[in-house]
Design a protein around this motif. Structure first.
Motif, PDB file in Angstrom:
ATOM      1  N   GLU A 297      -5.604  41.033  62.578  1.00  0.00           N
ATOM      2  CA  GLU A 297      -6.707  40.185  63.043  1.00  0.00           C
ATOM      3  C   GLU A 297      -6.594  39.925  64.541  1.00  0.00           C
ATOM      4  O   GLU A 297      -7.607  39.894  65.239  1.00  0.00           O
ATOM      5  CB  GLU A 297      -6.719  38.862  62.279  1.00  0.00           C
ATOM      6  CG  GLU A 297      -7.096  38.998  60.818  1.00  0.00           C
ATOM      7  CD  GLU A 297      -7.022  37.680  60.088  1.00  0.00           C
ATOM      8  OE1 GLU A 297      -8.040  36.953  60.100  1.00  0.00           O
ATOM      9  OE2 GLU A 297      -5.946  37.384  59.519  1.00  0.00           O
ATOM     10  N   PHE A 298      -5.364  39.727  65.023  1.00  0.00           N
ATOM     11  CA  PHE A 298      -5.172  39.554  66.459  1.00  0.00           C
ATOM     12  C   PHE A 298      -5.533  40.830  67.207  1.00  0.00           C
ATOM     13  O   PHE A 298      -6.180  40.784  68.249  1.00  0.00           O
ATOM     14  CB  PHE A 298      -3.738  39.145  66.789  1.00  0.00           C
ATOM     15  CG  PHE A 298      -3.562  37.669  66.940  1.00  0.00           C
ATOM     16  CD1 PHE A 298      -4.180  36.971  67.966  1.00  0.00           C
ATOM     17  CD2 PHE A 298      -2.773  36.971  66.054  1.00  0.00           C
ATOM     18  CE1 PHE A 298      -4.016  35.606  68.096  1.00  0.00           C
ATOM     19  CE2 PHE A 298      -2.598  35.604  66.177  1.00  0.00           C
ATOM     20  CZ  PHE A 298      -3.223  34.911  67.202  1.00  0.00           C
ATOM     21  N   ALA A 299      -5.111  41.965  66.685  1.00  0.00           N
ATOM     22  CA  ALA A 299      -5.437  43.240  67.333  1.00  0.00           C
ATOM     23  C   ALA A 299      -6.949  43.403  67.428  1.00  0.00           C
ATOM     24  O   ALA A 299      -7.471  43.825  68.469  1.00  0.00           O
ATOM     25  CB  ALA A 299      -4.807  44.400  66.572  1.00  0.00           C
ATOM     26  N   LEU A 300      -7.644  43.067  66.376  1.00  0.00           N
ATOM     27  CA  LEU A 300      -9.099  43.163  66.359  1.00  0.00           C
ATOM     28  C   LEU A 300      -9.710  42.205  67.376  1.00  0.00           C
ATOM     29  O   LEU A 300     -10.610  42.577  68.137  1.00  0.00           O
ATOM     30  CB  LEU A 300      -9.627  42.867  64.948  1.00  0.00           C
ATOM     31  CG  LEU A 300     -11.107  43.081  64.702  1.00  0.00           C
ATOM     32  CD1 LEU A 300     -11.487  44.541  64.939  1.00  0.00           C
ATOM     33  CD2 LEU A 300     -11.465  42.677  63.281  1.00  0.00           C
ATOM     34  N   ALA A 301      -9.213  40.963  67.423  1.00  0.00           N
ATOM     35  CA  ALA A 301      -9.710  39.978  68.382  1.00  0.00           C
ATOM     36  C   ALA A 301      -9.458  40.423  69.821  1.00  0.00           C
ATOM     37  O   ALA A 301     -10.281  40.181  70.711  1.00  0.00           O
ATOM     38  CB  ALA A 301      -9.057  38.622  68.134  1.00  0.00           C
TER      39      ALA A 301
ATOM     40  N   TYR B  66      -1.318  49.501  66.533  1.00  0.00           N
ATOM     41  CA  TYR B  66      -0.130  50.173  67.074  1.00  0.00           C
ATOM     42  C   TYR B  66       0.206  49.627  68.471  1.00  0.00           C
ATOM     43  O   TYR B  66       1.369  49.330  68.770  1.00  0.00           O
ATOM     44  CB  TYR B  66      -0.350  51.686  67.138  1.00  0.00           C
ATOM     45  CG  TYR B  66       0.800  52.401  67.806  1.00  0.00           C
ATOM     46  CD1 TYR B  66       2.001  52.612  67.122  1.00  0.00           C
ATOM     47  CD2 TYR B  66       0.708  52.827  69.123  1.00  0.00           C
ATOM     48  CE1 TYR B  66       3.071  53.236  67.734  1.00  0.00           C
ATOM     49  CE2 TYR B  66       1.775  53.455  69.742  1.00  0.00           C
ATOM     50  CZ  TYR B  66       2.950  53.656  69.045  1.00  0.00           C
ATOM     51  OH  TYR B  66       4.010  54.269  69.663  1.00  0.00           O
ATOM     52  N   ARG B  67      -0.815  49.492  69.318  1.00  0.00           N
ATOM     53  CA  ARG B  67      -0.584  48.981  70.670  1.00  0.00           C
ATOM     54  C   ARG B  67      -0.030  47.555  70.613  1.00  0.00           C
ATOM     55  O   ARG B  67       0.915  47.218  71.334  1.00  0.00           O
ATOM     56  CB  ARG B  67      -1.883  49.021  71.473  1.00  0.00           C
ATOM     57  CG  ARG B  67      -1.712  48.631  72.917  1.00  0.00           C
ATOM     58  CD  ARG B  67      -2.994  48.850  73.680  1.00  0.00           C
ATOM     59  NE  ARG B  67      -2.841  48.506  75.074  1.00  0.00           N
ATOM     60  CZ  ARG B  67      -3.830  48.379  75.928  1.00  0.00           C
ATOM     61  NH1 ARG B  67      -5.071  48.620  75.529  1.00  0.00           N
ATOM     62  NH2 ARG B  67      -3.615  48.053  77.173  1.00  0.00           N
ATOM     63  N   LEU B  68      -0.591  46.718  69.756  1.00  0.00           N
ATOM     64  CA  LEU B  68      -0.091  45.358  69.614  1.00  0.00           C
ATOM     65  C   LEU B  68       1.359  45.377  69.117  1.00  0.00           C
ATOM     66  O   LEU B  68       2.205  44.648  69.630  1.00  0.00           O
ATOM     67  CB  LEU B  68      -0.966  44.542  68.661  1.00  0.00           C
ATOM     68  CG  LEU B  68      -0.519  43.096  68.419  1.00  0.00           C
ATOM     69  CD1 LEU B  68      -0.484  42.307  69.717  1.00  0.00           C
ATOM     70  CD2 LEU B  68      -1.425  42.422  67.400  1.00  0.00           C
ATOM     71  N   ARG B  69       1.647  46.230  68.157  1.00  0.00           N
ATOM     72  CA  ARG B  69       3.002  46.315  67.603  1.00  0.00           C
ATOM     73  C   ARG B  69       4.017  46.721  68.680  1.00  0.00           C
ATOM     74  O   ARG B  69       5.125  46.177  68.725  1.00  0.00           O
ATOM     75  CB  ARG B  69       3.033  47.301  66.429  1.00  0.00           C
ATOM     76  CG  ARG B  69       4.330  47.271  65.660  1.00  0.00           C
ATOM     77  CD  ARG B  69       4.287  48.040  64.339  1.00  0.00           C
ATOM     78  NE  ARG B  69       3.840  49.416  64.483  1.00  0.00           N
ATOM     79  CZ  ARG B  69       2.687  49.901  63.997  1.00  0.00           C
ATOM     80  NH1 ARG B  69       1.863  49.135  63.334  1.00  0.00           N
ATOM     81  NH2 ARG B  69       2.364  51.169  64.173  1.00  0.00           N
TER      82      ARG B  69
END
Length: 108
Positions: A36-40, A46-49
Motif C-alpha cells: 500500500e505504501f509502494a502504491l501511495a 521491489y524498489r521500496l523493499r
C-alpha cells in the motif's frame, strides 16, 4: 543569541539509513502494508523493499514522495540520507593523500 546544541549521538555510530527509519518506525507503527505504501508512493514494491533493506539510497525524488505521502516534507528524508552517506564517506576517504589549499588562494 541562540545556544549551541550538542549532539548526544555517538559519532562512532553510523546514522540510521532512512530506509531503516521508514521500516522500523513508519511501517512498524502503521497497519498499512508495504504494498500500500509502494502504491501511495507510486513506486514498485521491489524498489521500496530495496530502500527498506538499506540497499538503495533515498534520492531527492524519493524524499519528495516520502515527504508528501507522510506529510513531513522531503528535508527530513534527505538529511537522514546525507548524514548516513557523509558518515561513510568520512571513513572511506584517505585524507592523507589530499593537500589543502592555502586560505589566501581561495579568496575571490
Amino acid at each position: 543569541m541562540t545556544a549551541e546544541r550538542k549532539s548526544t549521538r555517538d559519532p562512532n555510530r553510523c546514522p540510521s539509513h532512512p530506509g531503516a527509519v521508514f521500516r522500523d518506525i513508519v511501517l512498524g507503527e502503521s497497519k498499512i502494508k508495504k504494498s500500500e505504501f509502494a502504491l501511495a508512493l507510486d513506486i514498485s514494491r521491489y524498489r521500496l523493499r530495496t530502500i527498506l533493506n538499506e540497499r538503495r539510497p533515498v534520492t531527492a525524488e524519493l524524499a519528495v514522495r516520502f515527504g508528501y505521502v507522510l506529510g513531513n516534507g522531503p528535508d527530513l528524508w534527505l538529511n537522514m540520507q546525507l548524514a548516513h552517506d557523509l558518515w561513510h564517506a568520512e571513513r572511506k576517504i584517505d585524507l592523507s593523500k589530499l593537500k589543502p589549499l592555502p586560505k589566501h588562494d581561495l579568496a575571490a
